[in-house]
Each structure stands twice: as structure tokens, then as C-alpha cells.
Design a protein around this motif. Structure first.
Motif, PDB file in Angstrom:
ATOM      1  N   GLN A 142      81.216   2.172  31.389  1.00 49.98           N
ATOM      2  CA  GLN A 142      82.183   2.041  30.080  1.00 49.98           C
ATOM      3  C   GLN A 142      81.794   3.678  29.648  1.00 49.98           C
ATOM      4  OE1 GLN A 142      80.781  -1.582  28.031  1.00 49.98           O
ATOM      5  NE2 GLN A 142      82.401  -2.744  28.909  1.00 49.98           N
ATOM      6  N   LEU A 143      81.663   4.663  30.288  1.00 55.31           N
ATOM      7  CA  LEU A 143      81.882   5.762  29.995  1.00 55.31           C
ATOM      8  C   LEU A 143      83.035   6.755  29.779  1.00 55.31           C
ATOM      9  CD1 LEU A 143      79.111   6.783  32.569  1.00 55.31           C
ATOM     10  CD2 LEU A 143      78.408   6.700  30.347  1.00 55.31           C
ATOM     11  N   PRO A 144      83.185   7.564  28.898  1.00 55.45           N
ATOM     12  CA  PRO A 144      84.174   8.212  28.827  1.00 55.45           C
ATOM     13  C   PRO A 144      84.897   8.665  30.267  1.00 55.45           C
ATOM     14  CG  PRO A 144      82.923   9.344  27.205  1.00 55.45           C
ATOM     15  CD  PRO A 144      82.066   8.355  27.906  1.00 55.45           C
ATOM     16  N   ALA A 145      86.303   8.663  30.053  1.00 57.36           N
ATOM     17  CA  ALA A 145      86.983   9.033  31.643  1.00 57.36           C
ATOM     18  C   ALA A 145      86.421   9.999  32.409  1.00 57.36           C
ATOM     19  CB  ALA A 145      88.596   9.095  31.371  1.00 57.36           C
ATOM     20  N   ASN A 146      86.101  11.345  31.863  1.00 55.25           N
ATOM     21  CA  ASN A 146      85.551  12.404  32.507  1.00 55.25           C
ATOM     22  C   ASN A 146      84.336  12.088  32.994  1.00 55.25           C
ATOM     23  OD1 ASN A 146      84.339  12.274  29.852  1.00 55.25           O
ATOM     24  ND2 ASN A 146      84.053  14.547  30.109  1.00 55.25           N
ATOM     25  N   GLN A 147      83.327  11.544  32.459  1.00 51.74           N
ATOM     26  CA  GLN A 147      82.023  11.127  32.688  1.00 51.74           C
ATOM     27  C   GLN A 147      81.870  10.216  34.117  1.00 51.74           C
ATOM     28  OE1 GLN A 147      79.963  10.737  28.915  1.00 51.74           O
ATOM     29  NE2 GLN A 147      78.314  11.693  30.041  1.00 51.74           N
ATOM     30  N   ALA A 148      82.998   9.241  33.760  1.00 48.36           N
ATOM     31  CA  ALA A 148      83.062   8.055  34.802  1.00 48.36           C
ATOM     32  C   ALA A 148      83.717   8.775  36.156  1.00 48.36           C
ATOM     33  CB  ALA A 148      83.961   6.982  34.341  1.00 48.36           C
ATOM     34  N   GLN A 149      84.438   9.800  36.060  1.00 46.24           N
ATOM     35  CA  GLN A 149      85.057  10.407  37.200  1.00 46.24           C
ATOM     36  C   GLN A 149      83.713  11.216  37.869  1.00 46.24           C
ATOM     37  OE1 GLN A 149      87.966  10.213  38.724  1.00 46.24           O
ATOM     38  NE2 GLN A 149      86.527  11.346  40.381  1.00 46.24           N
ATOM     39  N   GLU A 150      82.902  11.791  36.827  1.00 46.04           N
ATOM     40  CA  GLU A 150      81.694  12.612  37.474  1.00 46.04           C
ATOM     41  C   GLU A 150      80.918  11.788  38.337  1.00 46.04           C
ATOM     42  OE1 GLU A 150      79.961  15.571  35.162  1.00 46.04           O
ATOM     43  OE2 GLU A 150      81.611  15.694  33.944  1.00 46.04           O
ATOM     44  N   VAL A 151      80.593  10.634  37.688  1.00 47.82           N
ATOM     45  CA  VAL A 151      79.499   9.720  38.411  1.00 47.82           C
ATOM     46  C   VAL A 151      80.278   9.105  39.685  1.00 47.82           C
ATOM     47  CG1 VAL A 151      78.616   7.465  38.159  1.00 47.82           C
ATOM     48  CG2 VAL A 151      78.586   8.972  36.336  1.00 47.82           C
ATOM     49  N   SER A 152      81.525   8.847  39.709  1.00 41.37           N
ATOM     50  CA  SER A 152      82.196   8.412  40.989  1.00 41.37           C
ATOM     51  C   SER A 152      82.127   9.413  42.107  1.00 41.37           C
ATOM     52  CB  SER A 152      83.686   8.004  40.691  1.00 41.37           C
ATOM     53  OG  SER A 152      84.244   7.558  41.850  1.00 41.37           O
ATOM     54  N   THR A 153      82.443  10.602  41.676  1.00 37.90           N
ATOM     55  CA  THR A 153      82.426  11.762  42.621  1.00 37.90           C
ATOM     56  C   THR A 153      81.080  11.957  43.088  1.00 37.90           C
ATOM     57  OG1 THR A 153      84.284  12.948  41.485  1.00 37.90           O
ATOM     58  CG2 THR A 153      82.702  14.237  42.983  1.00 37.90           C
ATOM     59  N   THR A 154      79.806  11.778  42.248  1.00 38.57           N
ATOM     60  CA  THR A 154      78.459  12.063  42.855  1.00 38.57           C
ATOM     61  C   THR A 154      78.215  11.039  43.872  1.00 38.57           C
ATOM     62  OG1 THR A 154      77.744  13.027  40.634  1.00 38.57           O
ATOM     63  CG2 THR A 154      76.144  12.064  41.868  1.00 38.57           C
ATOM     64  N   LEU A 155      78.649   9.812  43.460  1.00 39.72           N
ATOM     65  CA  LEU A 155      78.386   8.839  44.505  1.00 39.72           C
ATOM     66  C   LEU A 155      79.113   8.582  45.855  1.00 39.72           C
ATOM     67  CD1 LEU A 155      78.449   5.683  42.109  1.00 39.72           C
ATOM     68  CD2 LEU A 155      76.437   6.281  43.333  1.00 39.72           C
ATOM     69  N   GLN A 156      80.452   9.221  45.632  1.00 38.04           N
ATOM     70  CA  GLN A 156      81.118   9.550  46.865  1.00 38.04           C
ATOM     71  C   GLN A 156      80.455  10.682  47.781  1.00 38.04           C
ATOM     72  OE1 GLN A 156      85.580   9.728  46.141  1.00 38.04           O
ATOM     73  NE2 GLN A 156      84.948   9.101  44.146  1.00 38.04           N
ATOM     74  N   GLY A 157      79.879  11.610  47.039  1.00 36.76           N
ATOM     75  CA  GLY A 157      79.476  12.742  47.837  1.00 36.76           C
ATOM     76  C   GLY A 157      77.905  12.244  48.343  1.00 36.76           C
ATOM     77  N   ALA A 158      77.309  11.423  47.818  1.00 40.88           N
ATOM     78  CA  ALA A 158      75.790  11.094  48.227  1.00 40.88           C
ATOM     79  C   ALA A 158      75.894  10.445  49.828  1.00 40.88           C
ATOM     80  CB  ALA A 158      75.415   9.916  47.384  1.00 40.88           C
ATOM     81  N   THR A 159      74.605  10.848  50.328  1.00 38.91           N
ATOM     82  CA  THR A 159      74.237  10.334  51.707  1.00 38.91           C
ATOM     83  C   THR A 159      74.237   8.851  52.049  1.00 38.91           C
ATOM     84  OG1 THR A 159      72.574  12.038  51.876  1.00 38.91           O
ATOM     85  CG2 THR A 159      72.477  10.481  53.492  1.00 38.91           C
ATOM     86  N   LYS A 160      75.139   8.439  52.874  1.00 38.76           N
ATOM     87  CA  LYS A 160      75.515   7.263  53.310  1.00 38.76           C
ATOM     88  C   LYS A 160      74.061   6.234  53.165  1.00 38.76           C
ATOM     89  CE  LYS A 160      76.706   4.077  57.214  1.00 38.76           C
ATOM     90  NZ  LYS A 160      77.375   4.049  58.419  1.00 38.76           N
ATOM     91  N   GLY A 161      73.923   5.119  52.551  1.00 35.21           N
ATOM     92  CA  GLY A 161      72.787   4.513  52.345  1.00 35.21           C
ATOM     93  C   GLY A 161      71.971   4.684  51.177  1.00 35.21           C
ATOM     94  N   SER A 162      72.301   5.841  50.447  1.00 36.74           N
ATOM     95  CA  SER A 162      71.616   6.081  49.248  1.00 36.74           C
ATOM     96  C   SER A 162      72.332   5.469  48.024  1.00 36.74           C
ATOM     97  CB  SER A 162      71.254   7.471  49.185  1.00 36.74           C
ATOM     98  OG  SER A 162      72.313   8.191  49.133  1.00 36.74           O
ATOM     99  N   ARG A 163      73.678   5.325  48.233  1.00 36.23           N
ATOM    100  CA  ARG A 163      74.481   5.144  46.725  1.00 36.23           C
ATOM    101  C   ARG A 163      73.935   3.929  46.037  1.00 36.23           C
ATOM    102  NH1 ARG A 163      78.783   5.981  51.159  1.00 36.23           N
ATOM    103  NH2 ARG A 163      79.163   8.619  51.230  1.00 36.23           N
ATOM    104  N   ASP A 164      73.540   2.829  46.813  1.00 31.12           N
ATOM    105  CA  ASP A 164      72.980   1.765  45.838  1.00 31.12           C
ATOM    106  C   ASP A 164      71.875   2.273  45.017  1.00 31.12           C
ATOM    107  OD1 ASP A 164      72.272   1.741  48.897  1.00 31.12           O
ATOM    108  OD2 ASP A 164      70.576   0.988  47.863  1.00 31.12           O
ATOM    109  N   GLU A 165      71.123   3.112  45.478  1.00 30.90           N
ATOM    110  CA  GLU A 165      69.717   3.509  44.668  1.00 30.90           C
ATOM    111  C   GLU A 165      70.422   4.164  43.228  1.00 30.90           C
ATOM    112  OE1 GLU A 165      67.926   2.106  48.288  1.00 30.90           O
ATOM    113  OE2 GLU A 165      69.641   3.455  47.957  1.00 30.90           O
TER     114      GLU A 165
END
Length: 329
Positions: free
Chosen positions: A134-157
């Protein structure tokens, strides 16, 4: 123009509310009329793109513990010890690969009664998770982008950290101290069991950039892992300990392992728990300096620990008071 009030009603914006939102007119909260105008102006700022004043960050001695080391149950012991020793609430990021029914790169955004597990190995899953914050749209997009770029197996943490930190973006208070525990060769925290993910420091820093109000509440960082305390030219391609002060603008202390004679080991098992507890005691309150070896030695003496502390000279620190201080080995 219109604004959305606290009851989600769309109302016309008055000229006075516009002036207050733009900082043109001073107001007092002594009257109901002015209090309403102030509230309306804040809502206008939120809904109309006008920046509202950023509150000062709040600090505490709570701890966010991120444990990647499942070998021998070490992370579980460290987290339990921290919660007992600190007399403060310790928030624990679970190593989700070991949670029954979940597994790597999956996070639960539901309730205990109605779980909703999202798959973070997909873009849709990352987007859905970010939306759940429930963040502003631009922050939500940044969070999603960070998760997508994270190493496989670390996105849950990483997602669990985001769930804690996101509270700060809506005015909440989060733990001001951060512990990253596991194995390290300079740029990430990982489990000794190679099939359960590696949490990159760059991913944590990316998440902090996406959630700046959370980053502003972090005062102390401990990296309980080998090769985590390098700086300057000696760091080479490894992360610099002092760079955490760029990630967290109000950082007072950072603690990692590396010494001037090339010794980089951190203790393991029981001694690692003791080092973390020594750090916890040394960073209570709004301290701006930490003498690592002295803190560890004092902890062992005070608690009548018979064992000589392992690697007490391997701790390097960055502090607001003295900058980077390399361990003596």
C-alpha cells in the motif's frame, strides 16, 4: 480541484487550504476550523502532488534480525538470544526456504487464517507483493523492480524486510538496528547450504533507496559474517563498510569483520551469538561510537564467560564519531 478526506469523500478544495498546502499561510491548531484546514491541506498535499513536511525519523533499540545461516540452527539460536538479551522486541526475518509449504522466493501477504502466498520468481508476483504494501505507485514499482533484480532464492527474505520497512513510509516506527547474519565473501549474506539463496547487499541498498523513510530510521548495522568489514583500497571488489552510511543517512555505527593483517573471519556457533550480544549492548541508545574489541572483551568478563573470545580483534567498524577503524587481528 478536489481532495479526498479521511472518510474517503471527495470534497472541493478551498483557497485557504491551497495556500496552507503551499506553505503560504501560517495556521494554528488551536481552533477546530484551523485544525480542519490543516488536515485538509495535508490531504491536498498528498492527493495533489504538493509535498507535505517530512516528519523527523524516530529511533529505538529494536532489532531487525535477518538470519541466512541454517547450519546447525545457528540463526534460530542467534535470534532467540537477541530477543532475550536485549529486552527489546526483535523482529525476525524467516529463512523462508525452511518454512513448510512455502519455499524459496515465496512470501505470504495474507493472514494466519487466510494465507496468500505469492511467487516472487515472476514479475506478476513481485508486482502483486509490492501492491500489497500500500505504497504510492512509484515506490511500489521501485520495490517490485528491486525484487525482480534480486538473486534467485533471496527474494523472500528481501520481501520480508520490505514488509517491515514499508511501515515507516506511512508514518510508522520500525526497528532502528539491523543484523545480517550468515556467510559472506564481501558482497552478500548466504547460507552455507548452497541451495537456499544469497542475499546481495546491493539488493538491500536498492530496497532502502525505494523506502527512504525506513532507511532514515536505521542507526546501527551489524554484519555477523566473514569478510564484511573491508574499506578503502583493501576492499577491492568487496562492499565497503563505510558505504552503509550512504544507504542509511542517519547511521551511527556499522560493524563487520576484517583486520589489517588480512584476517577476515567472524566467529561461528556459540561465539557468534556472544559477539552479537556484545554488539547489542554496545549500541543501545543513541551512541555515535563503538569500540568493538573492548565491547566484546567487556561482555565476556561481565558475564563470566570462561572461553577466550574468538576473533575479537577482527572487528572493523564505521562510526559517526571516528569514521572507519580497521580491526587489529
Amino acid at each position: 480541484r478536489t481532495r479526498i478526506d479521511d472518510d474517503h469523500r471527495e470534497l472541493p478544495v478551498t483557497a485557504r487550504e491551497t495556500r496552507i498546502a503551499k506553505g503560504i499561510e501560517h495556521y494554528e491548531l488551536g481552533s477546530v476550523v484551523d485544525e480542519h484546514a490543516a488536515t485538509a491541506a495535508r490531504m491536498l498535499a498528498q492527493n495533489g502532488g504538493v509535498s507535505s513536511p517530512t516528519p523527523e525519523p524516530r529511533f529505538n533499540d529494536r532489532i531487525l534480525y535477518v538470519g541466512m545461516n541454517t547450519e546447525g540452527g545457528q540463526s534460530a539460536r542467534e535470534a532467540q538470544e537477541l530477543g532475550v538479551a536485549s529486552n527489546q522486541k526483535t523482529v525476525v526475518v524467516e529463512h523462508a526456504e525452511l518454512v513448510a509449504g512455502r519455499g524459496a522466493d515465496r512470501v505470504d501477504v495474507g493472514s494466519r487464517a487466510k494465507p496468500n502466498v505469492l511467487d516472487l520468481s515472476t514479475k506478476d508476483g513481485c508486482d502483486a507483493f509490492a501492491a500489497s504494501l500500500q505504497l504510492p505507485a512509484n515506490q511500489a514499482q521501485e520495490v517490485s523492480t528491486t525484487l525482480q533484480g534480486a538473486t534467485k532464492g533471496s527474494r523472500d527474505e528481501l520481501a520480508q524486510i520490505a514488509q517491515v520497512w514499508a511501515k515507516a513510509e506511512t508514518g510508522g516506527e520500525i526497528p532502528s538496528r539491523l543484523v545480517l547474519s550468515g556467510h559472506c565473501v564481501g558482497n552478500q549474506i548466504y547460507d552455507n547450504l548452497s541451495n537456499v539463496g544469497s542475499l546481495q547487499f546491493d539488493s538491500i541498498k536498492g530496497l532502502a533507496a525505494a523506502l527512504p523513510k525506513a532507511a532514515a530510521q536505521i542507526e546501527d548495522v551489524m554484519i555477523s559474517a566473514c569478510s564484511s568489514g573491508y574499506d578503502g583500497q583493501a576492499a577491492g571488489s568487496r562492499a565497503k563498510l563505510s558505504d552503509w552510511s550512504r544507504t542509511f543517512p542517519n547511521l551511527k555505527t556499522a560493524w563487520g569483520y576484517a583486520s589489517e593483517n588480512g584476517e577476515y573471519h567472524s566467529p561461528s556457533q556459540t561465539q557468534a551469538v556472544m559477539h552479537i550480544n556484545a554488539w547489542e549492548q554496545a549500541t543501545r541508545g543513541r551512541v555515535e561510537d563503538v569500540h568493538a574489541k573492548q565491547s566484546i572483551d567487556q561482555y565476556f568478563i561481565k558475564d563470566n564467560v570462561r572461553d577466550k573470545p574468538q576473533f575479537d580483534g577482527n572487528v572493523s567498524t564505521w562510526t559517526a564519531a571516528r569514521g572507519y577503524v580497521e580491526g587489529k587481528g
